[in-house]
Write an enzyme that holds these catalytic residues in place. Structure first.
Site, PDB file in Angstrom:
ATOM      1  N   GLU A  49      21.862 -34.544 -17.329  1.00  0.00           N
ATOM      2  CA  GLU A  49      22.806 -35.561 -17.276  1.00  0.00           C
ATOM      3  C   GLU A  49      23.277 -36.297 -18.516  1.00  0.00           C
ATOM      4  O   GLU A  49      24.334 -36.649 -18.664  1.00  0.00           O
ATOM      5  CB  GLU A  49      22.126 -36.645 -16.379  1.00  0.00           C
ATOM      6  CG  GLU A  49      21.881 -36.361 -14.829  1.00  0.00           C
ATOM      7  CD  GLU A  49      21.121 -37.526 -14.246  1.00  0.00           C
ATOM      8  OE1 GLU A  49      20.995 -38.551 -14.870  1.00  0.00           O
ATOM      9  OE2 GLU A  49      21.028 -37.300 -12.876  1.00  0.00           O
ATOM     10  N   VAL A  50      22.340 -36.183 -19.651  1.00  0.00           N
ATOM     11  CA  VAL A  50      22.632 -36.935 -20.723  1.00  0.00           C
ATOM     12  C   VAL A  50      22.922 -35.895 -21.943  1.00  0.00           C
ATOM     13  O   VAL A  50      21.853 -34.997 -22.126  1.00  0.00           O
ATOM     14  CB  VAL A  50      21.609 -37.732 -21.130  1.00  0.00           C
ATOM     15  CG1 VAL A  50      21.802 -38.516 -22.593  1.00  0.00           C
ATOM     16  CG2 VAL A  50      21.225 -39.020 -20.208  1.00  0.00           C
ATOM     17  N   ARG A 100       9.962 -44.215 -22.842  1.00  0.00           N
ATOM     18  CA  ARG A 100       9.727 -44.263 -21.432  1.00  0.00           C
ATOM     19  C   ARG A 100      11.009 -43.931 -20.463  1.00  0.00           C
ATOM     20  O   ARG A 100      12.135 -44.837 -20.837  1.00  0.00           O
ATOM     21  CB  ARG A 100       8.988 -45.213 -20.807  1.00  0.00           C
ATOM     22  CG  ARG A 100       7.454 -45.406 -21.302  1.00  0.00           C
ATOM     23  CD  ARG A 100       6.735 -46.532 -20.749  1.00  0.00           C
ATOM     24  NE  ARG A 100       5.619 -46.655 -21.582  1.00  0.00           N
ATOM     25  CZ  ARG A 100       4.345 -45.521 -21.837  1.00  0.00           C
ATOM     26  NH1 ARG A 100       4.569 -44.488 -20.921  1.00  0.00           N
ATOM     27  NH2 ARG A 100       3.531 -45.834 -22.516  1.00  0.00           N
ATOM     28  N   ASP A 101      11.161 -43.014 -19.520  1.00  0.00           N
ATOM     29  CA  ASP A 101      12.223 -42.816 -18.876  1.00  0.00           C
ATOM     30  C   ASP A 101      12.583 -43.921 -18.017  1.00  0.00           C
ATOM     31  O   ASP A 101      11.387 -44.351 -17.206  1.00  0.00           O
ATOM     32  CB  ASP A 101      12.287 -41.440 -17.992  1.00  0.00           C
ATOM     33  CG  ASP A 101      13.329 -40.862 -17.328  1.00  0.00           C
ATOM     34  OD1 ASP A 101      13.861 -39.785 -18.034  1.00  0.00           O
ATOM     35  OD2 ASP A 101      13.983 -41.626 -16.786  1.00  0.00           O
ATOM     36  N   ILE A 102      13.625 -44.273 -17.681  1.00  0.00           N
ATOM     37  CA  ILE A 102      14.064 -45.475 -16.951  1.00  0.00           C
ATOM     38  C   ILE A 102      13.882 -45.084 -15.689  1.00  0.00           C
ATOM     39  O   ILE A 102      13.848 -46.020 -14.671  1.00  0.00           O
ATOM     40  CB  ILE A 102      15.342 -45.883 -17.344  1.00  0.00           C
ATOM     41  CG1 ILE A 102      15.673 -47.450 -16.887  1.00  0.00           C
ATOM     42  CG2 ILE A 102      16.593 -45.068 -16.595  1.00  0.00           C
ATOM     43  CD1 ILE A 102      17.171 -47.817 -17.582  1.00  0.00           C
ATOM     44  N   HIS A 132      16.856 -33.403 -24.650  1.00  0.00           N
ATOM     45  CA  HIS A 132      15.924 -34.252 -24.717  1.00  0.00           C
ATOM     46  C   HIS A 132      14.662 -33.435 -23.803  1.00  0.00           C
ATOM     47  O   HIS A 132      15.161 -32.589 -23.106  1.00  0.00           O
ATOM     48  CB  HIS A 132      16.060 -35.832 -23.960  1.00  0.00           C
ATOM     49  CG  HIS A 132      17.055 -35.646 -22.621  1.00  0.00           C
ATOM     50  ND1 HIS A 132      18.127 -35.317 -22.758  1.00  0.00           N
ATOM     51  CD2 HIS A 132      16.565 -35.483 -21.458  1.00  0.00           C
ATOM     52  CE1 HIS A 132      18.488 -35.173 -21.592  1.00  0.00           C
ATOM     53  NE2 HIS A 132      17.614 -35.303 -20.549  1.00  0.00           N
ATOM     54  N   HIS A 149      11.487 -33.949 -21.390  1.00  0.00           N
ATOM     55  CA  HIS A 149      10.529 -34.714 -20.480  1.00  0.00           C
ATOM     56  C   HIS A 149       9.327 -34.300 -20.788  1.00  0.00           C
ATOM     57  O   HIS A 149       8.745 -33.256 -20.497  1.00  0.00           O
ATOM     58  CB  HIS A 149      11.163 -34.595 -19.067  1.00  0.00           C
ATOM     59  CG  HIS A 149      12.543 -34.633 -18.694  1.00  0.00           C
ATOM     60  ND1 HIS A 149      13.083 -35.841 -17.751  1.00  0.00           N
ATOM     61  CD2 HIS A 149      13.797 -33.975 -18.992  1.00  0.00           C
ATOM     62  CE1 HIS A 149      14.430 -35.791 -17.948  1.00  0.00           C
ATOM     63  NE2 HIS A 149      14.689 -34.620 -18.633  1.00  0.00           N
ATOM     64  N   ASN A 154      16.078 -30.023 -19.169  1.00  0.00           N
ATOM     65  CA  ASN A 154      16.976 -29.447 -18.516  1.00  0.00           C
ATOM     66  C   ASN A 154      18.449 -28.943 -19.225  1.00  0.00           C
ATOM     67  O   ASN A 154      18.948 -30.228 -20.115  1.00  0.00           O
ATOM     68  CB  ASN A 154      17.357 -30.898 -17.398  1.00  0.00           C
ATOM     69  CG  ASN A 154      16.510 -30.976 -16.487  1.00  0.00           C
ATOM     70  OD1 ASN A 154      15.693 -30.167 -15.937  1.00  0.00           O
ATOM     71  ND2 ASN A 154      16.143 -32.356 -16.394  1.00  0.00           N
TER      72      ASN A 154
HETATM   73  P1  DGP Z   1      18.262 -35.364 -17.884  1.00  0.00           P
HETATM   74  O1  DGP Z   1      18.667 -35.332 -16.206  1.00  0.00           O
HETATM   75  O2  DGP Z   1      17.273 -34.197 -18.266  1.00  0.00           O
HETATM   76  O3  DGP Z   1      19.370 -35.390 -18.461  1.00  0.00           O
HETATM   77  O4  DGP Z   1      17.680 -36.616 -18.079  1.00  0.00           O
HETATM   78  C1  DGP Z   1      18.025 -37.839 -18.267  1.00  0.00           C
HETATM   79  C2  DGP Z   1      17.047 -38.892 -18.200  1.00  0.00           C
HETATM   80  O5  DGP Z   1      17.358 -39.849 -18.899  1.00  0.00           O
HETATM   81  C3  DGP Z   1      16.874 -39.298 -16.676  1.00  0.00           C
HETATM   82  O6  DGP Z   1      15.494 -38.920 -16.108  1.00  0.00           O
HETATM   83  C4  DGP Z   1      16.963 -40.766 -16.871  1.00  0.00           C
HETATM   84  C5  DGP Z   1      17.007 -41.229 -18.377  1.00  0.00           C
HETATM   85  N1  DGP Z   1      17.731 -42.143 -18.755  1.00  0.00           N
HETATM   86  C6  DGP Z   1      19.095 -42.392 -18.702  1.00  0.00           C
HETATM   87  N2  DGP Z   1      19.549 -43.478 -19.293  1.00  0.00           N
HETATM   88  C7  DGP Z   1      18.488 -44.217 -19.919  1.00  0.00           C
HETATM   89  C8  DGP Z   1      18.330 -45.187 -20.482  1.00  0.00           C
HETATM   90  O7  DGP Z   1      19.386 -46.119 -20.511  1.00  0.00           O
HETATM   91  N3  DGP Z   1      17.198 -45.483 -20.917  1.00  0.00           N
HETATM   92  C9  DGP Z   1      16.123 -44.636 -20.654  1.00  0.00           C
HETATM   93  N4  DGP Z   1      14.672 -45.086 -20.998  1.00  0.00           N
HETATM   94  N5  DGP Z   1      16.242 -43.593 -20.007  1.00  0.00           N
HETATM   95  C10 DGP Z   1      17.154 -43.480 -19.561  1.00  0.00           C
END
Ligand code: DGP
Length: 125
Positions: free
Chosen positions: A106-107, A40-42, A111, A113, A98
């Site tokens: 961002e990461v 799950r996204d944080i 990944h 979504h 993304n």
């Molecule tokens: P993007 O912007 O497409 O790179 O999405 C990165 C997503 O990653 C963003 O929706 C928040 C999520 N995210 C970042 N750090 C963490 C984390 O430590 N744990 C979880 N579960 N999600 C995270």
């Protein structure tokens, strides 16, 4: 040290998702197999917001070869499996990648979504 655009990057060549994959930091997992993990996204933007992450650390879609296309395809199957497990497969759901800065990545670990549980507008913002 101030973190740059990739806030989740924890050291050179590594991201927060690598730590989640290895179980070094906790996550709310909904699926895992040899190739991918889904958690799950944080910062959810839908009632159900799950990230599907390949265990191989592709930076983005650009960071893959034809030999790895089967892994990329598997990620789409995992997205569908997540939708089934979350209970909105028949209602409809959205899968987003993304890719790169102007798309909001961002990461720097590829990944998907998987978003469900509400209606989505088009075009996306
Ligand atoms: P993007 O912007 O497409 O790179 O999405 C990165 C997503 O990653 C963003 O929706 C928040 C999520 N995210 C970042 N750090 C963490 C984390 O430590 N744990 C979880 N579960 N999600 C995270």
């Amino acid at each position: 040290m101030r973190m740059g655009r990739v806030e989740a990057r924890v050291s050179q060549g590594e991201t927060i998702f690598g730590k989640i994959i290895r179980g070094e930091i906790p996550s709310d997992k909904v699926y895992e197999d040899d190739l991918a993990v889904a958690f799950r996204d944080i910062h959810p933007v839908a009632p159900s917001h799950v990230l599907v992450v390949p265990k191989h650390p592709f930076v983005s879609l650009l960071d893959s070869s034809p030999a790895e296309a089967a892994v990329l395809g598997h990620l789409l199957w995992v997205a569908a499996e997540v939708a089934r497990r979350e209970g909105y497969a028949e209602d409809g759901f959205r899968v987003v990648i993304n890719n790169g800065e102007s798309a909001g990545q961002e990461v720097e670990h590829l990944h998907l979504h998987v978003l469900g549980g509400r209606r989505f507008g088009w075009p996306p913002g």
